[in-house]
Design a protein around this motif. Sequence first.
Motif, PDB file in Angstrom:
ATOM      1  N   THR A   1       0.788  -0.897   0.125  1.00 25.13           N
ATOM      2  CA  THR A   1       0.148  -0.042  -0.025  1.00 25.13           C
ATOM      3  C   THR A   1       0.936   1.451   0.005  1.00 25.13           C
ATOM      4  O   THR A   1       2.245   0.794   0.511  1.00 25.13           O
ATOM      5  N   LEU A   2       0.449   2.230  -0.543  1.00 29.01           N
ATOM      6  CA  LEU A   2       0.977   3.469  -0.759  1.00 29.01           C
ATOM      7  C   LEU A   2      -0.051   4.147  -0.940  1.00 29.01           C
ATOM      8  O   LEU A   2      -1.067   4.374  -1.919  1.00 29.01           O
ATOM      9  N   GLY A   3       0.549   5.048  -0.203  1.00 30.82           N
ATOM     10  CA  GLY A   3      -1.124   6.693  -0.096  1.00 30.82           C
ATOM     11  C   GLY A   3      -1.657   6.127   1.005  1.00 30.82           C
ATOM     12  O   GLY A   3      -1.878   5.972   1.946  1.00 30.82           O
ATOM     13  N   GLY A   4      -2.944   6.962   0.443  1.00 31.64           N
ATOM     14  CA  GLY A   4      -4.539   6.756   1.499  1.00 31.64           C
ATOM     15  C   GLY A   4      -4.923   7.428   1.563  1.00 31.64           C
ATOM     16  O   GLY A   4      -4.851   8.854   1.177  1.00 31.64           O
TER      17      GLY A   4
ATOM     18  N   GLY B   1      -5.522   6.847  -6.962  1.00 31.53           N
ATOM     19  CA  GLY B   1      -7.547   6.405  -7.303  1.00 31.53           C
ATOM     20  C   GLY B   1      -8.304   6.437  -6.032  1.00 31.53           C
ATOM     21  O   GLY B   1      -7.836   7.433  -5.228  1.00 31.53           O
ATOM     22  N   ARG B   2      -9.282   5.295  -5.917  1.00 39.46           N
ATOM     23  CA  ARG B   2      -9.930   5.987  -4.647  1.00 39.46           C
ATOM     24  C   ARG B   2      -9.652   5.848  -3.174  1.00 39.46           C
ATOM     25  O   ARG B   2      -8.231   4.881  -3.485  1.00 39.46           O
ATOM     26  N   GLY B   3      -9.381   6.868  -2.787  1.00 39.21           N
ATOM     27  CA  GLY B   3      -9.041   6.368  -1.269  1.00 39.21           C
ATOM     28  C   GLY B   3      -7.758   7.231  -1.658  1.00 39.21           C
ATOM     29  O   GLY B   3      -7.046   6.433  -0.107  1.00 39.21           O
ATOM     30  N   GLY B   4      -7.459   7.153  -1.992  1.00 35.29           N
ATOM     31  CA  GLY B   4      -6.013   8.095  -1.973  1.00 35.29           C
ATOM     32  C   GLY B   4      -5.055   6.774  -1.951  1.00 35.29           C
ATOM     33  O   GLY B   4      -4.043   7.213  -2.609  1.00 35.29           O
ATOM     34  N   ALA B   5      -5.898   6.085  -2.913  1.00 39.04           N
ATOM     35  CA  ALA B   5      -4.473   4.622  -2.775  1.00 39.04           C
ATOM     36  C   ALA B   5      -3.277   4.887  -4.273  1.00 39.04           C
ATOM     37  O   ALA B   5      -4.263   5.192  -5.520  1.00 39.04           O
ATOM     38  N   VAL B   6      -2.703   4.539  -3.909  1.00 42.04           N
ATOM     39  CA  VAL B   6      -1.085   5.401  -4.881  1.00 42.04           C
ATOM     40  C   VAL B   6      -1.442   4.131  -6.342  1.00 42.04           C
ATOM     41  O   VAL B   6      -1.730   2.661  -5.736  1.00 42.04           O
ATOM     42  N   ARG B   7      -2.149   3.772  -7.853  1.00 43.06           N
ATOM     43  CA  ARG B   7      -2.254   2.611  -8.481  1.00 43.06           C
ATOM     44  C   ARG B   7      -0.366   2.730  -9.317  1.00 43.06           C
ATOM     45  O   ARG B   7      -0.978   1.362 -10.101  1.00 43.06           O
ATOM     46  N   THR B   8       0.021   3.897  -9.502  1.00 42.93           N
ATOM     47  CA  THR B   8       1.280   3.606 -10.395  1.00 42.93           C
ATOM     48  C   THR B   8       1.759   4.835  -9.841  1.00 42.93           C
ATOM     49  O   THR B   8       1.375   5.267  -9.742  1.00 42.93           O
ATOM     50  N   LEU B   9       3.081   3.889 -10.193  1.00 45.10           N
ATOM     51  CA  LEU B   9       4.085   5.015  -9.891  1.00 45.10           C
ATOM     52  C   LEU B   9       4.942   5.154 -11.327  1.00 45.10           C
ATOM     53  O   LEU B   9       4.770   4.218 -11.873  1.00 45.10           O
ATOM     54  N   LEU B  10       5.606   6.640 -11.467  1.00 45.27           N
ATOM     55  CA  LEU B  10       6.388   7.002 -13.076  1.00 45.27           C
ATOM     56  C   LEU B  10       7.416   7.094 -12.079  1.00 45.27           C
ATOM     57  O   LEU B  10       8.267   8.370 -11.400  1.00 45.27           O
ATOM     58  N   ARG B  11       8.307   7.299 -12.731  1.00 46.08           N
ATOM     59  CA  ARG B  11       9.711   7.667 -12.524  1.00 46.08           C
ATOM     60  C   ARG B  11       9.980   9.134 -13.145  1.00 46.08           C
ATOM     61  O   ARG B  11       9.399   9.552 -13.960  1.00 46.08           O
ATOM     62  N   PRO B  12      10.971  10.003 -12.864  1.00 45.97           N
ATOM     63  CA  PRO B  12      11.120  11.279 -12.810  1.00 45.97           C
ATOM     64  C   PRO B  12      11.401  11.450 -14.550  1.00 45.97           C
ATOM     65  O   PRO B  12      11.850  10.616 -14.951  1.00 45.97           O
ATOM     66  N   GLN B  13      11.463  12.600 -14.868  1.00 44.33           N
ATOM     67  CA  GLN B  13      11.171  12.846 -16.085  1.00 44.33           C
ATOM     68  C   GLN B  13      10.696  12.093 -17.487  1.00 44.33           C
ATOM     69  O   GLN B  13      11.410  11.404 -17.953  1.00 44.33           O
TER      70      GLN B  13
END
Length: 225
Positions: free
Chosen positions: A64-67, A196-208
């Motif tokens: 889990t990440l975010g919230g 997404g919903r609930g503030g949960a992170v669904r995907t991370l994209l790298r810098p640049q």
Amino acid sequence: MQRAIRITVLLLILGLGSLWGAAWFGRQPGEPLGGAFMRNIAWLTGQQVPQPGIPGTVLPEGMTLGGPFALVDQQGRNVTQANYASTLMVAYFGFTYCPDICPTELGNIAAAMDLLNEQEAARVTPALFSVDPERDTPDQLRAYVTNFHPRMVGLTGTPEQVAETARRFRVYYAKVQRPEMSEYLVDHTSYIYLIGRGGAVRTLLRPQSAPEAIAAAIRAQLSQS
């Protein structure tokens, strides 16, 4: 005891090094190194392996990440993750006094928004989460985010609110005062978060990440909603 600790630390370092090496040599065409590393972690822990067809680093099942978060938007309104529940947030943690990295990343997000069609864009909220609550007032954010995209929102809050949000998203930030500068800077994490919903992170994209890559990741997530 100290010898046992040293051996344990050494084994951990060797293990992480092996995982990064396996990620480097075993990543799939077009797959980011971080995505390959997370896929190896998922495999070792028995979690679901991220789908290679989805752009970005997909978090393994169970991680889990975010919230939930409680902040203030650029209009001075108290908002939470529930205010954006009907859209996919494309978020960047930065600050308005950032001289180079933040404008570049926000510009890439704005360019990605322009690559979406009207129906897709209506389901997305680009957002700047401030890590500089001392200077990033709602008025400052409102003047800043409008330079990038009309749908972009700016989020700030009290130092405590910002710190709690950063903790939930595992965002590092710290003030840096250079002798040759009158204003301080803020060192910070520079990933792009698809939330997404609930503030949960669904995907991370790298810098640049290129606008095309960001747009592709957005479309991939919208297709699953």
